[in-house]
Design a protein around this motif. Structure first.
Motif, mmCIF file in Angstrom:
data_model
loop_
_atom_site.group_PDB
_atom_site.id
_atom_site.type_symbol
_atom_site.label_atom_id
_atom_site.label_comp_id
_atom_site.label_asym_id
_atom_site.label_seq_id
_atom_site.Cartn_x
_atom_site.Cartn_y
_atom_site.Cartn_z
ATOM 1 N N THR A 1 5.949 -1.668 12.404
ATOM 2 C CA THR A 1 6.448 -0.414 11.842
ATOM 3 C C THR A 1 6.510 -0.478 10.320
ATOM 4 O O THR A 1 6.147 0.476 9.627
ATOM 5 N N ALA A 2 6.970 -1.620 9.798
ATOM 6 C CA ALA A 2 7.038 -1.769 8.342
ATOM 7 C C ALA A 2 5.651 -1.681 7.726
ATOM 8 O O ALA A 2 5.456 -1.046 6.681
ATOM 9 N N LEU A 3 4.673 -2.314 8.364
ATOM 10 C CA LEU A 3 3.291 -2.250 7.855
ATOM 11 C C LEU A 3 2.779 -0.816 7.868
ATOM 12 O O LEU A 3 2.192 -0.342 6.897
ATOM 13 N N PRO B 1 5.004 1.380 -2.219
ATOM 14 C CA PRO B 1 4.025 0.311 -2.166
ATOM 15 C C PRO B 1 4.046 -0.516 -3.431
ATOM 16 O O PRO B 1 4.557 -0.109 -4.459
ATOM 17 N N GLY B 2 3.374 -1.702 -3.368
ATOM 18 C CA GLY B 2 3.431 -2.636 -4.495
ATOM 19 C C GLY B 2 2.295 -2.481 -5.462
ATOM 20 O O GLY B 2 1.728 -3.467 -5.895
ATOM 21 N N ALA B 3 1.940 -1.214 -5.780
ATOM 22 C CA ALA B 3 0.865 -1.065 -6.760
ATOM 23 C C ALA B 3 1.281 -1.687 -8.070
ATOM 24 O O ALA B 3 2.365 -1.493 -8.562
ATOM 25 N N GLU B 4 0.369 -2.413 -8.686
ATOM 26 C CA GLU B 4 0.743 -3.255 -9.805
ATOM 27 C C GLU B 4 0.266 -2.754 -11.165
ATOM 28 O O GLU B 4 0.801 -3.145 -12.181
ATOM 29 N N ALA B 5 -0.746 -1.960 -11.202
ATOM 30 C CA ALA B 5 -1.272 -1.635 -12.524
ATOM 31 C C ALA B 5 -1.943 -0.285 -12.504
ATOM 32 O O ALA B 5 -2.342 0.229 -11.479
ATOM 33 N N VAL B 6 -2.058 0.313 -13.667
ATOM 34 C CA VAL B 6 -2.758 1.576 -13.815
ATOM 35 C C VAL B 6 -3.805 1.424 -14.888
ATOM 36 O O VAL B 6 -3.875 0.441 -15.603
ATOM 37 N N ASP C 1 -1.092 -5.616 -3.977
ATOM 38 C CA ASP C 1 -0.399 -6.800 -3.509
ATOM 39 C C ASP C 1 0.625 -7.224 -4.526
ATOM 40 O O ASP C 1 0.333 -7.381 -5.687
ATOM 41 N N ARG C 2 1.914 -7.678 -4.182
ATOM 42 C CA ARG C 2 2.916 -8.237 -5.059
ATOM 43 C C ARG C 2 2.680 -9.694 -5.297
ATOM 44 O O ARG C 2 2.280 -10.421 -4.438
ATOM 45 N N PRO C 3 3.041 -10.005 -6.407
ATOM 46 C CA PRO C 3 2.924 -11.396 -6.612
ATOM 47 C C PRO C 3 3.707 -12.168 -5.582
ATOM 48 O O PRO C 3 4.851 -11.910 -5.319
ATOM 49 N N GLY C 4 3.038 -13.156 -4.947
ATOM 50 C CA GLY C 4 3.701 -13.981 -3.990
ATOM 51 C C GLY C 4 3.738 -13.460 -2.619
ATOM 52 O O GLY C 4 4.255 -14.081 -1.699
ATOM 53 N N ALA C 5 3.173 -12.154 -2.341
ATOM 54 C CA ALA C 5 3.163 -11.620 -1.041
ATOM 55 C C ALA C 5 2.125 -12.210 -0.189
ATOM 56 O O ALA C 5 1.145 -12.743 -0.631
ATOM 57 N N ALA D 1 2.237 -12.205 8.780
ATOM 58 C CA ALA D 1 3.638 -11.813 8.659
ATOM 59 C C ALA D 1 4.067 -11.869 7.198
ATOM 60 O O ALA D 1 3.652 -12.749 6.441
ATOM 61 N N ASP D 2 4.891 -10.927 6.812
ATOM 62 C CA ASP D 2 5.365 -10.838 5.426
ATOM 63 C C ASP D 2 6.830 -10.429 5.466
ATOM 64 O O ASP D 2 7.154 -9.253 5.639
ATOM 65 N N ALA D 3 7.738 -11.395 5.324
ATOM 66 C CA ALA D 3 9.163 -11.092 5.381
ATOM 67 C C ALA D 3 9.582 -10.149 4.261
ATOM 68 O O ALA D 3 10.451 -9.291 4.456
ATOM 69 N N ALA D 4 8.972 -10.291 3.084
ATOM 70 C CA ALA D 4 9.318 -9.406 1.971
ATOM 71 C C ALA D 4 8.963 -7.955 2.294
ATOM 72 O O ALA D 4 9.732 -7.035 1.994
ATOM 73 N N ARG D 5 7.797 -7.748 2.919
ATOM 74 C CA ARG D 5 7.409 -6.385 3.292
ATOM 75 C C ARG D 5 8.396 -5.813 4.309
ATOM 76 O O ARG D 5 8.804 -4.648 4.227
ATOM 77 N N ASP D 6 8.813 -6.622 5.283
ATOM 78 C CA ASP D 6 9.754 -6.149 6.293
ATOM 79 C C ASP D 6 11.084 -5.757 5.658
ATOM 80 O O ASP D 6 11.670 -4.722 6.007
ATOM 81 N N HIS D 7 11.566 -6.572 4.727
ATOM 82 C CA HIS D 7 12.837 -6.252 4.072
ATOM 83 C C HIS D 7 12.696 -5.011 3.193
ATOM 84 O O HIS D 7 13.613 -4.177 3.148
ATOM 85 N N ARG D 8 11.572 -4.893 2.473
ATOM 86 C CA ARG D 8 11.387 -3.717 1.617
ATOM 87 C C ARG D 8 11.433 -2.437 2.430
ATOM 88 O O ARG D 8 12.040 -1.448 2.020
#
Length: 612
Positions: free
Chosen positions: A20-22, A42-47, A74-78, A137-144
C-alpha cells in the motif's frame, strides 16, 4: 482498575502495508493535485537549473484541471525503487511483491490470486507469477507513507501508539464514550480512512493490545472489518489460535532478540505437541518459568489473555511545514515571493520555538492545473526567512526556464499554469545551538559566506559557483562547478544521482590516480613528441611505443625529456564505433624539472596538465 489488568484496546491493522505504501507513493508522484491527499510526498531530488526567468507560465484557456505530476526520485540511502512500475498506483491490479532477504514479506491482492504468499522465496514467487513486479523492502518508505495516516487517526482519536507501519493501537475507552460504543468508534475510524483512499483496513477491540491485534487479524473479513472481543473473553478467543501468532505478533516488542526468542519458543512448543494458545495457557506458570524463563512467562500471560502492557501513545511531532494557497493562482514570480515572506518568517519562528534550524529545505509548488515541482534545497549554514524566499523564487525561475532549449528537467516538468499552492517543509534540521553566532563573530569565513550569499541572492542560484572534483577519466571533465551553498557531495542536480562522492567512487578504468596535477588546461595544448632522430613518436594498437621520447615541442619551445613513464591506455565506448576513443597517457619530466601529463590520441599529441 487493579494493576496488571488488561486495558480495553483498539487496534487498526492495514494488511500488506508495504504494498500500500508503494502504491500510494507511486500514485502521489503520478498525479497528486492538491494538499488534501493523504500520503507522503515523493522523494524527488532536483529540478532543472535555469535561473533568470521572471514569470510563471500562464494558464491556458481550459477550465478543467488535470494531474500532470512527476515521477518520484530516489532518497539518499533508500532501497532500490520499483523495477517495473507499470500499473503501480492506487487501485492498481498489477501483481506486486515486496521482498526482504530474498523472502516475500508482502504482496498485492493480484499477486495473491496468482499463488504468491508471504514467506515464499523470491524465485518461487516469480515461478508462480511470471509477471510479478518485485520491489525491495524499504522501511523508510513505509514510515513516510504511514506518518500522515497516523496524523489522520489522531485528528479523530488522540493517543495513538505507532507499533510499526501498518499497525497502530489506541485506548478504546475514550473513542467509545465519544462515538457511542467500541464498535461505532472502530467503524468511524475505518470510514475516515476509507474516505482518505485506504480500503481494507481491519479493526479489533479486546482486553489488551495483543488480543486486539489478533481480533483484527483473525476475527475480521472484508465484509465485516470490525471484531470486538467482549470484556473478559480474551482467553476464550485466543484459545483456538495457533501458537505461531506469538512469533508473528508485532506487539511483543523487545526488538530482533525478542522476536528470535519468540520464534524459538514457538518451535519448541510445536515439537512438544502444544499447537494452540489454549494448550500453552493450560501449562502451569512455574513449569513455564522453569523451562522458558521470564520471556516465556510473558508469552504465557499473553496466551492466557492477560496482556498487562498498556497502550503507549506517541507524542505527536510539532507541525513544522507551512503552506500558502493562492486563489486566484498567481502568475508572477515576484508576487509569489512577496506572498511567501510572512509564511517564511512563521516557518523559521516555528523551528526556533523547538530550538531547531533548517539545513535542508523542501519546496513544493503546485500549479493551477495540478502540475507539480518539488526540490530539496541545501544551505551551507541554516535557512533564515530571506533564504527561504530566495529558494522559492529560484525554483519558480528554473521551472519557467525548464522548457527552454538546453534547460534542465524539473521534478514536475515545470509549471505551465499559475501557482495555486506553495508548501515548504524542513528536510533536515539541526540543533539551534550548533548555529549560534560566536561572541566575537565568526571571522573571515562568516564574512565570506555573507558576501557570497548576498551576491547569489541578486544574481540567482547559479550566479555564484564553486569548484569541486567529480568522477571521470579525463581531468577536465572531473572539474565541476556547483552553486554556492549546495553541498556538492550530495548535489544531484549538477552531477546526477548519487552526487560527486558517489561518482568518484565508481570504477573509472584508465583514470589518473593520485596525486593529481595541479594545473589542468581547459583546452589541451598541442605538442609534438619526437625521438632523437627527429621522427614523431606514436603508439601502436598493442600499446608499444615506436621510439624513445627525447623531446617535445610546446608553443614553439623545444623541451628535452629527462625522464618519462607510460603509456597508460584510456579506452572509452569501445562498443560504439562512432564515439569510441583510444588514447595513451605519458608522464614526462623536462630539462627544467617540470613534470607534464601528455596524451597520445592516434598520431596527435596534447598536453593535458602539468605538475607544478
Amino acid at each position: 482498575m487493579a494493576p496488571g489488568t488488561p486495558v480495553r484496546s483498539l487496534v487498526l491493522w492495514f494488511p500488506d502495508w508495504p504494498v500500500t505504501a508503494l502504491e500510494r507513493e507511486a500514485g502521489v508522484s503520478a498525479g497528486r493535485s492538491g494538499p488534501e491527499a493523504v500520503g507522503e510526498r515523493p522523494g524527488a531530488e532536483a529540478v532543472g537549473e535555469r535561473p533568470g526567468a521572471e514569470t510563471v507560465g500562464r494558464r491556458p484557456g481550459a477550465k478543467g484541471r488535470s494531474g500532470a505530476g512527476a515521477g518520484a526520485g530516489d532518497r539518499p540511502g533508500a532501497a532500490p525503487a520499483v523495477r517495473d512500475q507499470r500499473g503501480v498506483g492506487p487501485g492498481a491490479r498489477h501483481p506486486i511483491a515486496v521482498v526482504e532477504r530474498n523472502l516475500v514479506v508482502a504482496c498485492s491482492a493480484a499477486a495473491r490470486a496468482e499463488g504468491v504468499r508471504r514467506g515464499q522465496r523470491r524465485r518461487d514467487a516469480q515461478a508462480r507469477c511470471p509477471g510479478l513486479t518485485v520491489v525491495n523492502a524499504d522501511a523508510a518508505r513505509d514510515h513516510r507513507a504511514f506518518a500522515p495516516v497516523v496524523s489522520l487517526i489522531e485528528d479523530r482519536a488522540p493517543g495513538v501508539q505507532l507499533v510499526r507501519p501498518g499497525l497502530c493501537a489506541l485506548r478504546a475507552r475514550g473513542p467509545a464514550r465519544y462515538y457511542g460504543g467500541e464498535t461505532e468508534a472502530a467503524r468511524m475510524l475505518i470510514g475516515a480512512l476509507r474516505e482518505a483512499g485506504l480500503d481494507g483496513v481491519r479493526a479489533g477491540v479486546a482486553d489488551g493490545p495483543f488480543t486486539a491485534e489478533q481480533a483484527a487479524r483473525s476475527g475480521t473479513s472484508a465484509d465485516d472489518p470490525v471484531f470486538v472481543v467482549p470484556a473478559g473473553g480474551a482467553a476464550g478467543f485466543l484459545a483456538p489460535l495457533s501458537v505461531a501468532v506469538l512469533d508473528a505478533s508485532a506487539m511483543l516488542g523487545a526488538g530482533a532478540a525478542g522476536t528470535k526468542e519468540a520464534a524459538d519458543l514457538v518451535g519448541l512448543l510445536a515439537r512438544l505437541g502444544v499447537q494452540t494458545l489454549g494448550g500453552f495457557a493450560g501449562m502451569g506458570p512455574d513449569r513455564v518459568r522453569e523451562r522458558f524463563g521470564e520471556r516465556g512467562v510473558r508469552l504465557h500471560a499473553l496466551a492466557a489473555g492477560r496482556d498487562s502492557r498498556p497502550v503507549q501513545p506517541r507524542t505527536p511531532p510539532p507541525e513544522l511545514q507551512r503552506e500558502v494557497a493562492f486563489e486566484p493562482p498567481l502568475e508572477i514570480a515576484d508576487q509569489v515571493a512577496f506572498a511567501m515572506r510572512v509564511t517564511a518568517d512563521d516557518f523559521v519562528a516555528g523551528l526556533g520555538a523547538v530550538d531547531l534550524v533548517c539545513t535542508e529545505l523542501r519546496v513544493e509548488l503546485v500549479g493551477d492545473r495540478g502540475e507539480r515541482s518539488e526540490r530539496v534545497w541545501l544551505h551551507p549554514g541554516s535557512f533564515d526567512a530571506a533564504a527561504v524566499v530566495d529558494r522559492v523564487r529560484w525554483q519558480l525561475a528554473e521551472d519557467v526556464g525548464a522548457d527552454a532549449p538546453g534547460a534542465g528537467t524539473s521534478a514536475g516538468g515545470g509549471l505551465r499554469s499559475g501557482v495555486a499552492l506553495v508548501r515548504i517543509s524542513p528536510e533536515a534540521v539541526d540543533a539551534a545551538s550548533h548555529h549560534a553566532p560566536a561572541l566575537f563573530g565568526g571571522g573571515p569565513e562568516e564574512r565570506v559566506h555573507h558576501a557570497l550569499s548576498r551576491v547569489q541572492a541578486m544574481l540567482g542560484h547559479r550566479g555564484v559557483l564553486t569548484p569541486a572534483i567529480g568522477g571521470g577519466r579525463w581531468l577536465a571533465e572531473r572539474q565541476v562547478l556547483v552553486p554556492w551553498g549546495d553541498r556538492h557531495e550530495s548535489d544531484r542536480q549538477t552531477t546526477g544521482a548519487g552526487g560527486l562522492a558517489a561518482q568518484r567512487s565508481r570504477p573509472w578504468p584508465g583514470s589518473l590516480p593520485d596525486p593529481l596535477p595541479t594545473t589542468v588546461f581547459a583546452d589541451p595544448v598541442p605538442v609534438d613528441v619526437r625521438a632523437l632522430g627527429g621522427e614523431l613518436v606514436d603508439v601502436d594498437e598493442r600499446g608499444n611505443v615506436s621510439a624513445v621520447p627525447a623531446l617535445f615541442i610546446e608553443s614553439g619551445r623545444r623541451r628535452a625529456i629527462e625522464a618519462w613513464a607510460g603509456p597508460w591506455p584510456v579506452v572509452e565506448r569501445g562498443w560504439d564505433a562512432a564515439r569510441s576513443r583510444r588514447a595513451h597517457r605519458f608522464q614526462v619530466v623536462d630539462a627544467d624539472g617540470s613534470a607534464w601529463l601528455l596524451v597520445c590520441d592516434g598520431d596527435v599529441w596534447t598536453a593535458e596538465a602539468t605538475y607544478d
